[in-house]
Design a protein around this motif. Structure first.
Motif, PDB file in Angstrom:
ATOM      1  N   UNK A  23       0.827  -1.208   0.000  1.00 31.62           N
ATOM      2  CA  UNK A  23       0.000   0.000   0.000  1.00 31.62           C
ATOM      3  C   UNK A  23       0.862   1.260   0.000  1.00 31.62           C
ATOM      4  N   UNK A  24       0.507   2.190  -0.871  1.00 36.06           N
ATOM      5  CA  UNK A  24       1.072   3.536  -0.854  1.00 36.06           C
ATOM      6  C   UNK A  24      -0.080   4.525  -0.692  1.00 36.06           C
ATOM      7  N   UNK A  25       0.072   5.476   0.243  1.00 43.96           N
ATOM      8  CA  UNK A  25      -0.929   6.526   0.450  1.00 43.96           C
ATOM      9  C   UNK A  25      -0.372   7.832  -0.092  1.00 43.96           C
ATOM     10  N   UNK A  26      -1.187   8.570  -0.850  1.00 49.55           N
ATOM     11  CA  UNK A  26      -0.776   9.894  -1.334  1.00 49.55           C
ATOM     12  C   UNK A  26      -1.728  10.931  -0.762  1.00 49.55           C
ATOM     13  N   UNK A  60       2.989   1.973 -12.939  1.00 49.59           N
ATOM     14  CA  UNK A  60       2.427   0.981 -13.861  1.00 49.59           C
ATOM     15  C   UNK A  60       1.964  -0.295 -13.173  1.00 49.59           C
ATOM     16  N   UNK A  61       2.601  -0.660 -12.058  1.00 55.17           N
ATOM     17  CA  UNK A  61       2.225  -1.922 -11.408  1.00 55.17           C
ATOM     18  C   UNK A  61       1.060  -1.755 -10.427  1.00 55.17           C
ATOM     19  N   UNK A  62       0.428  -0.586 -10.390  1.00 54.51           N
ATOM     20  CA  UNK A  62      -0.716  -0.359  -9.494  1.00 54.51           C
ATOM     21  C   UNK A  62      -1.911  -1.182  -9.970  1.00 54.51           C
ATOM     22  N   UNK A  63      -2.498  -1.914  -9.044  1.00 52.97           N
ATOM     23  CA  UNK A  63      -3.653  -2.759  -9.379  1.00 52.97           C
ATOM     24  C   UNK A  63      -4.985  -2.161  -8.944  1.00 52.97           C
ATOM     25  N   UNK A  64      -4.950  -1.198  -8.005  1.00 57.18           N
ATOM     26  CA  UNK A  64      -6.181  -0.624  -7.477  1.00 57.18           C
ATOM     27  C   UNK A  64      -5.884   0.745  -6.882  1.00 57.18           C
ATOM     28  N   UNK A  65      -6.778   1.688  -7.119  1.00 58.29           N
ATOM     29  CA  UNK A  65      -6.742   2.987  -6.444  1.00 58.29           C
ATOM     30  C   UNK A  65      -8.005   3.099  -5.594  1.00 58.29           C
ATOM     31  N   UNK A  66      -7.834   3.417  -4.315  1.00 56.71           N
ATOM     32  CA  UNK A  66      -8.961   3.649  -3.403  1.00 56.71           C
ATOM     33  C   UNK A  66      -8.951   5.128  -3.037  1.00 56.71           C
ATOM     34  N   UNK A  67     -10.034   5.820  -3.340  1.00 56.77           N
ATOM     35  CA  UNK A  67     -10.063   7.261  -3.119  1.00 56.77           C
ATOM     36  C   UNK A  67     -10.959   7.642  -1.956  1.00 56.77           C
ATOM     37  N   UNK A  68     -10.596   8.697  -1.276  1.00 55.80           N
ATOM     38  CA  UNK A  68     -11.429   9.246  -0.215  1.00 55.80           C
ATOM     39  C   UNK A  68     -12.624   9.962  -0.839  1.00 55.80           C
ATOM     40  N   UNK A  69     -13.756  10.021  -0.120  1.00 54.40           N
ATOM     41  CA  UNK A  69     -14.992  10.514  -0.750  1.00 54.40           C
ATOM     42  C   UNK A  69     -14.944  11.965  -1.194  1.00 54.40           C
ATOM     43  N   UNK A  70     -14.130  12.804  -0.543  1.00 50.38           N
ATOM     44  CA  UNK A  70     -14.127  14.212  -0.912  1.00 50.38           C
ATOM     45  C   UNK A  70     -13.333  14.546  -2.154  1.00 50.38           C
ATOM     46  N   UNK A  75     -10.184  15.028 -10.426  1.00 52.81           N
ATOM     47  CA  UNK A  75      -8.827  15.058  -9.882  1.00 52.81           C
ATOM     48  C   UNK A  75      -7.862  14.411 -10.876  1.00 52.81           C
ATOM     49  N   UNK A  76      -6.745  15.065 -11.146  1.00 51.40           N
ATOM     50  CA  UNK A  76      -5.829  14.615 -12.203  1.00 51.40           C
ATOM     51  C   UNK A  76      -5.295  13.209 -11.937  1.00 51.40           C
ATOM     52  N   UNK A  77      -5.001  12.883 -10.695  1.00 53.82           N
ATOM     53  CA  UNK A  77      -4.470  11.562 -10.362  1.00 53.82           C
ATOM     54  C   UNK A  77      -5.503  10.476 -10.673  1.00 53.82           C
ATOM     55  N   UNK A  78      -6.771  10.742 -10.324  1.00 58.05           N
ATOM     56  CA  UNK A  78      -7.822   9.755 -10.581  1.00 58.05           C
ATOM     57  C   UNK A  78      -8.115   9.640 -12.075  1.00 58.05           C
ATOM     58  N   UNK A  79      -8.069  10.757 -12.779  1.00 59.82           N
ATOM     59  CA  UNK A  79      -8.257  10.724 -14.240  1.00 59.82           C
ATOM     60  C   UNK A  79      -7.165   9.883 -14.894  1.00 59.82           C
ATOM     61  N   UNK A  80      -5.919  10.051 -14.413  1.00 58.36           N
ATOM     62  CA  UNK A  80      -4.808   9.275 -14.959  1.00 58.36           C
ATOM     63  C   UNK A  80      -4.977   7.794 -14.664  1.00 58.36           C
ATOM     64  N   UNK A  81      -5.455   7.469 -13.464  1.00 57.58           N
ATOM     65  CA  UNK A  81      -5.691   6.064 -13.114  1.00 57.58           C
ATOM     66  C   UNK A  81      -6.732   5.440 -14.039  1.00 57.58           C
ATOM     67  N   UNK A  82      -7.814   6.168 -14.265  1.00 57.77           N
ATOM     68  CA  UNK A  82      -8.878   5.656 -15.129  1.00 57.77           C
ATOM     69  C   UNK A  82      -8.367   5.479 -16.564  1.00 57.77           C
ATOM     70  N   UNK A  83      -7.591   6.445 -17.033  1.00 57.02           N
ATOM     71  CA  UNK A  83      -7.044   6.355 -18.396  1.00 57.02           C
ATOM     72  C   UNK A  83      -6.119   5.157 -18.561  1.00 57.02           C
ATOM     73  N   UNK A  84      -5.454   4.758 -17.462  1.00 57.36           N
ATOM     74  CA  UNK A  84      -4.547   3.607 -17.503  1.00 57.36           C
ATOM     75  C   UNK A  84      -5.279   2.285 -17.280  1.00 57.36           C
ATOM     76  N   UNK A  88     -10.836   2.363  -9.923  1.00 58.22           N
ATOM     77  CA  UNK A  88     -10.888   3.376  -8.866  1.00 58.22           C
ATOM     78  C   UNK A  88     -12.135   3.107  -8.031  1.00 58.22           C
ATOM     79  N   UNK A  89     -11.943   2.794  -6.764  1.00 57.64           N
ATOM     80  CA  UNK A  89     -13.042   2.526  -5.841  1.00 57.64           C
ATOM     81  C   UNK A  89     -13.047   3.565  -4.743  1.00 57.64           C
ATOM     82  N   UNK A  90     -14.227   3.765  -4.152  1.00 54.45           N
ATOM     83  CA  UNK A  90     -14.326   4.497  -2.901  1.00 54.45           C
ATOM     84  C   UNK A  90     -14.212   3.529  -1.735  1.00 54.45           C
ATOM     85  N   UNK A  91     -14.176   4.086  -0.516  1.00 52.88           N
ATOM     86  CA  UNK A  91     -14.031   3.198   0.645  1.00 52.88           C
ATOM     87  C   UNK A  91     -15.277   2.367   0.876  1.00 52.88           C
TER      88      UNK A  91
END
Length: 464
Positions: A23-26, A60-70, A75-84, A88-91
């Motif tokens: 897990x990495x948190x940003x 590139x090796x990220x398998x899942x992004x979990x985002x906080x509801x707010x 958001x550019x990071x989430x847009x990039x995740x979706x494009x890749x 992207x899930x919420x909690x």
């Protein structure tokens, strides 16, 4: 990767790490509280990145992004995740997928622009009064991951879901669901009212047994009709008027069930009375009554008997700052509805009482207040205005209630609330309600709406 280190981000990172995920948190934000959470997670083996350390896109090796509801979808990071192609899930979605494979507690879900916290905590009270191990979770109360992974499992979860949480949810299939109402809100986050409304309607998707809608809000019924529910799921209406078949409503002073009785055409079950919802001698406001009916419908869908509904509603006390009686001075009742931070919520409050001294103002966020003031005008004994945007309210009062006394409190210091309350008291007559329903956000004067409500309650106590 987990985006955000608020309560939900911390819970998600902890739960994933304990199940051997890397897990990495940003986090773009930093505070003393966030730094403490980061220290705990780093000790447990989680990588935490702040500020300039945060990459523009997930590795590139990220398998899942979990985002906080707010975090908004643009958001550019989430847009990039979706494009890749990275999910992207919420909690809430994460919590749903982390439930036990067998015997998981069913979810009774609630959303709405206004009233969802009251309704979900009412539902919690009803379930517990019926002897069921239940808890309110999600957008209020216990974090949803904590409730799902609790070492002593709950029998059922009463889950409040915000539009933010619903946006990131994919596979939820609640036992029963409810949409209380829909009015424009959070449009900057969702991009448009159509998108906000559509997101609210996702509460009904894949509902198994009963989907509960507001008979007096046609949008909720239309969104239910548009939803893809499980075959056999029933549509159950709630109304503060007389219920038709497959509805709960009010007959005389009785909350009546014509949905979950054997002979729905010719009989009804008594669930509670108006007296059961009366607090400090003040009968329930229509929106409070509607929340009680919605909670009762979900409880009945789960099989709670009428006696359990009545016991739970009798025992219930409003959440702080949500139409909460904070005192009676003489024969005047003081009501704290600081949670009414938009015009729709304030409308429900100001039209609930016959004679009010209205305390309003704060950050209106560009809202048009004319309709609200027009509706309030016949009930106003006086208005006391505070906060940055009070002049907009004053102008509307001059247009629609020119004979109503208006007190302008210019001070924006937190301590000005005592002056506000004394001014309101001077205009109140026996039998009146002094109502804090600001129709505005609080951050021009207070840390949040809770702090504003606390200041109001303290000022009322100072009168006694």
């Amino acid at each position: 990767m987990v985006v955000g280190l608020g309560l939900s981000g911390f819970a998600a990172a902890d739960a994933l790490m304990q199940r051997d995920a890397v897990v990495t948190v940003v986090s773009r934000d930093r505070s003393e509280t966030i730094d403490k959470r980061a220290q705990i997670l780093e000790v447990l083996g989680v990588t935490v990145l702040f500020g300039d350390e945060v990459p523009a896109a997930p590795p590139e090796d990220t398998q899942l992004v979990v985002t906080s509801p707010g975090v908004p979808p643009h958001n550019a990071f989430l847009v990039a995740a979706d494009a890749a192609g990275i999910p992207v899930w919420g909690e809430v979605e994460l919590a749903w997928r982390m439930r036990p494979a067998d015997g998981a507690a069913p979810w009774l879900t609630i959303t709405g622009t206004n009233g969802k916290t009251t309704a979900v905590t009412m539902l919690e009270s009803i379930l517990q009064a019926a002897g069921i191990r239940a808890v309110a979770a999600g957008n209020v109360g216990t974090p949803i991951l904590e409730a799902v992974l609790h070492p002593e499992p709950f029998e059922v979860l009463a889950v409040e879901l915000s539009s933010f949480q619903l946006h990131w949810s994919r596979s939820l299939s609640p036992y029963a669901s409810c949409l209380l109402n829909v009015a424009p809100d959070h449009l900057d986050w969702h991009g448009s009212y159509d998108e906000y409304r559509r997101t609210k309607g996702r509460i009904f998707e894949q509902t198994q047994v009963a989907a509960v809608y507001n008979v007096q809000d046609p949008t909720t019924e239309q969104l239910l009709m548009d939803a893809d529910v499980v075959e056999g799921c029933r549509a159950i209406g709630f109304t503060t008027g007389t219920p038709a078949i497959s509805m709960v409503g009010v007959v005389d002073d009785v909350l009546a069930d014509r949905a979950f009785v054997d002979d729905r055409r010719s009989s009804a079950a008594e669930l509670a009375t108006i007296d059961d919802l009366t607090i400090d001698g003040v009968p329930p406001a229509p929106h409070y009554l509607a929340d009680a009916l919605a909670a009762a419908a979900l409880a009945r869908a789960y099989g709670v008997p009428p006696a359990g509904v009545q016991a739970g509603l009798r025992a219930y006390r409003p959440q702080p700052h949500r139409v909460q009686s904070v005192g009676r001075v003489g024969d005047v009742v003081y009501i704290d509805d600081s949670k009414a931070t938009n015009t729709d919520a304030a409308m429900a409050s100001v039209t609930a009482y016959e004679h009010i001294v209205w305390i309003a103002g704060g950050l209106l966020k560009g809202a048009d207040v004319d309709e609200l003031v027009r509706a309030a005008a016949p009930r106003l004994r006086a208005a006391v205005l505070l906060g940055r945007d009070r002049e907009q309210l004053a102008q509307a009062l001059r247009r629609h209630a020119p004979d109503v006394p208006v007190v302008d409190i210019a001070s924006t210091e937190t301590g000005a609330m005592a002056t506000v309350v004394r001014a309101a008291q001077s205009h109140a007559r026996p039998g009146d309600v002094v109502l804090l329903a600001p129709a505005a956000a609080s951050m021009d004067m207070f840390d949040n709406y809770g702090a504003r409500g606390d200041a109001f309650a303290a000022a009322v106590q100072g009168l006694q």
